[in-house]
Design a protein around this motif. Structure first.
Motif, PDB file in Angstrom:
ATOM      1  N   GLN A 156       0.911  -1.039  -0.013  1.00  0.00           N
ATOM      2  CA  GLN A 156       0.143   0.146   0.019  1.00  0.00           C
ATOM      3  C   GLN A 156       0.898   1.129  -0.051  1.00  0.00           C
ATOM      4  O   GLN A 156       1.795   1.395   0.755  1.00  0.00           O
ATOM      5  CB  GLN A 156      -0.793  -0.051   1.233  1.00  0.00           C
ATOM      6  N   VAL A 157       0.456   2.290  -0.957  1.00  0.00           N
ATOM      7  CA  VAL A 157       1.359   3.587  -1.160  1.00  0.00           C
ATOM      8  C   VAL A 157       0.231   4.558  -0.360  1.00  0.00           C
ATOM      9  O   VAL A 157      -0.817   4.732  -0.961  1.00  0.00           O
ATOM     10  CB  VAL A 157       1.775   3.663  -2.404  1.00  0.00           C
ATOM     11  N   GLN A 158       1.082   5.618  -0.024  1.00  0.00           N
ATOM     12  CA  GLN A 158       0.315   6.631   0.549  1.00  0.00           C
ATOM     13  C   GLN A 158       0.985   7.715   0.195  1.00  0.00           C
ATOM     14  O   GLN A 158       2.245   8.007   0.468  1.00  0.00           O
ATOM     15  CB  GLN A 158      -0.224   6.815   2.283  1.00  0.00           C
ATOM     16  N   LEU A 159       0.321   8.812  -0.245  1.00  0.00           N
ATOM     17  CA  LEU A 159       0.933  10.502  -0.247  1.00  0.00           C
ATOM     18  C   LEU A 159       0.068  11.158   0.680  1.00  0.00           C
ATOM     19  O   LEU A 159      -1.163  11.294   0.734  1.00  0.00           O
ATOM     20  CB  LEU A 159       0.782  10.771  -1.708  1.00  0.00           C
ATOM     21  N   VAL A 160       0.756  11.892   1.496  1.00  0.00           N
ATOM     22  CA  VAL A 160      -0.027  12.774   2.591  1.00  0.00           C
ATOM     23  C   VAL A 160       0.426  14.144   2.407  1.00  0.00           C
ATOM     24  O   VAL A 160       1.751  14.292   2.545  1.00  0.00           O
ATOM     25  CB  VAL A 160       0.273  12.105   3.944  1.00  0.00           C
ATOM     26  N   GLU A 161      -0.382  15.162   2.191  1.00  0.00           N
ATOM     27  CA  GLU A 161       0.051  16.534   1.977  1.00  0.00           C
ATOM     28  C   GLU A 161      -0.084  17.112   3.409  1.00  0.00           C
ATOM     29  O   GLU A 161      -1.188  16.796   4.113  1.00  0.00           O
ATOM     30  CB  GLU A 161      -0.844  17.104   0.984  1.00  0.00           C
TER      31      GLU A 161
ATOM     32  N   GLY B 252       4.699  16.175  -8.837  1.00  0.00           N
ATOM     33  CA  GLY B 252       4.144  17.278  -9.191  1.00  0.00           C
ATOM     34  C   GLY B 252       3.052  17.800  -8.239  1.00  0.00           C
ATOM     35  O   GLY B 252       2.438  16.986  -7.372  1.00  0.00           O
ATOM     36  N   TRP B 253       2.668  19.023  -8.316  1.00  0.00           N
ATOM     37  CA  TRP B 253       1.457  19.668  -7.522  1.00  0.00           C
ATOM     38  C   TRP B 253       0.434  20.088  -8.833  1.00  0.00           C
ATOM     39  O   TRP B 253       0.804  20.524  -9.599  1.00  0.00           O
ATOM     40  CB  TRP B 253       1.906  20.787  -6.641  1.00  0.00           C
TER      41      TRP B 253
ATOM     42  N   SER C 270      -2.983  19.382  -4.932  1.00  0.00           N
ATOM     43  CA  SER C 270      -2.928  17.923  -4.597  1.00  0.00           C
ATOM     44  C   SER C 270      -1.393  17.445  -5.078  1.00  0.00           C
ATOM     45  O   SER C 270      -1.218  17.879  -6.153  1.00  0.00           O
ATOM     46  CB  SER C 270      -4.139  17.091  -5.273  1.00  0.00           C
ATOM     47  N   CYS C 271      -0.927  16.518  -4.329  1.00  0.00           N
ATOM     48  CA  CYS C 271       0.333  15.979  -4.854  1.00  0.00           C
ATOM     49  C   CYS C 271       0.022  14.760  -5.560  1.00  0.00           C
ATOM     50  O   CYS C 271      -0.667  14.006  -5.450  1.00  0.00           O
ATOM     51  CB  CYS C 271       1.084  15.454  -3.746  1.00  0.00           C
ATOM     52  N   ASN C 272       0.955  14.643  -6.801  1.00  0.00           N
ATOM     53  CA  ASN C 272       0.953  13.604  -7.691  1.00  0.00           C
ATOM     54  C   ASN C 272       2.315  13.005  -7.726  1.00  0.00           C
ATOM     55  O   ASN C 272       3.415  13.639  -7.927  1.00  0.00           O
ATOM     56  CB  ASN C 272       0.545  13.971  -8.880  1.00  0.00           C
ATOM     57  N   ALA C 273       2.541  11.447  -7.950  1.00  0.00           N
ATOM     58  CA  ALA C 273       3.792  10.892  -8.150  1.00  0.00           C
ATOM     59  C   ALA C 273       3.589   9.649  -8.798  1.00  0.00           C
ATOM     60  O   ALA C 273       2.762   8.979  -8.838  1.00  0.00           O
ATOM     61  CB  ALA C 273       4.129  10.581  -6.635  1.00  0.00           C
ATOM     62  N   ARG C 274       4.533   9.671  -9.876  1.00  0.00           N
ATOM     63  CA  ARG C 274       4.532   8.434 -10.881  1.00  0.00           C
ATOM     64  C   ARG C 274       5.732   7.619 -10.253  1.00  0.00           C
ATOM     65  O   ARG C 274       6.741   7.991 -10.096  1.00  0.00           O
ATOM     66  CB  ARG C 274       4.903   9.154 -12.181  1.00  0.00           C
ATOM     67  N   MET C 275       5.127   6.409  -9.655  1.00  0.00           N
ATOM     68  CA  MET C 275       6.137   5.523  -9.089  1.00  0.00           C
ATOM     69  C   MET C 275       5.851   4.168  -9.646  1.00  0.00           C
ATOM     70  O   MET C 275       4.864   3.486 -10.074  1.00  0.00           O
ATOM     71  CB  MET C 275       5.381   5.406  -7.472  1.00  0.00           C
ATOM     72  N   ILE C 276       6.976   3.421  -9.269  1.00  0.00           N
ATOM     73  CA  ILE C 276       6.915   1.936  -9.211  1.00  0.00           C
ATOM     74  C   ILE C 276       6.919   1.453  -8.011  1.00  0.00           C
ATOM     75  O   ILE C 276       7.877   1.807  -7.172  1.00  0.00           O
ATOM     76  CB  ILE C 276       8.111   1.487 -10.131  1.00  0.00           C
TER      77      ILE C 276
ATOM     78  N   GLY D 233      -2.429  12.349  -3.469  1.00  0.00           N
ATOM     79  CA  GLY D 233      -2.588  12.552  -2.207  1.00  0.00           C
ATOM     80  C   GLY D 233      -4.428  12.867  -2.232  1.00  0.00           C
ATOM     81  O   GLY D 233      -4.792  13.209  -3.089  1.00  0.00           O
ATOM     82  N   GLN D 234      -4.714  13.441  -0.882  1.00  0.00           N
ATOM     83  CA  GLN D 234      -5.896  13.603  -0.702  1.00  0.00           C
ATOM     84  C   GLN D 234      -6.259  15.160  -0.835  1.00  0.00           C
ATOM     85  O   GLN D 234      -7.436  15.236  -0.950  1.00  0.00           O
ATOM     86  CB  GLN D 234      -6.352  13.084   0.673  1.00  0.00           C
TER      87      GLN D 234
END
Length: 121
Positions: A1-6, A35-36, A94-100, A112-113
């Motif tokens: 599970q991955v989380q992005l928390v702003e 990115g934002w 909102s925060c965005n991340a392109r991840m593996i 993120g939320q």
């Protein structure tokens, strides 16, 4: 599970500053571009700024010279320093991340939320 928390949003007067943070956690293998984005009421979501893993940055024309995006790859954290804020900057950011990740071995977008930024005139 991955989380992005702003964090870091809030209410500020025009001309003031805020610093947003976005911390990524979980089963991350690598984070590429981050990115934002922001979305104001009644408007489409727009890219504010983006940064590659190597540090190359892109900004929306409306924020150039006022906002600075940065990241700490060791901490998997993204930042947005916002100076000289204007009422038209009011939006949910909102925060965005392109991840593996360990469960998604191809690059995917994660979000993120969102955090509210309100600039009063």
């Amino acid at each position: 599970q991955v989380q992005l928390v702003e964090s870091g949003g809030g209410l500020v007067q025009a001309g003031g500053s805020l610093r947003l943070s976005c911390a990524a956690s979980g089963s991350i293998v690598i984070i590429n571009t981050m990115g934002w984005y922001r979305q104001a009421p009644g408007k489409q979501r727009e890219l504010v700024a983006a940064i590659t893993r190597g540090g190359k940055t892109t900004y929306a024309d409306s924020v150039k010279g006022r906002f600075t995006i940065s990241r700490d790859n060791g901490k998997n954290t993204l930042y947005l320093q916002m100076n000289s804020l204007k009422p038209e900057d009011t939006a949910v950011y909102s925060c965005n991340a392109r991840m593996i990740t360990t469960t998604q071995l191809r690059e995917h977008d994660y979000w993120g939320q969102g955090t509210q930024v309100t600039v009063s005139s």
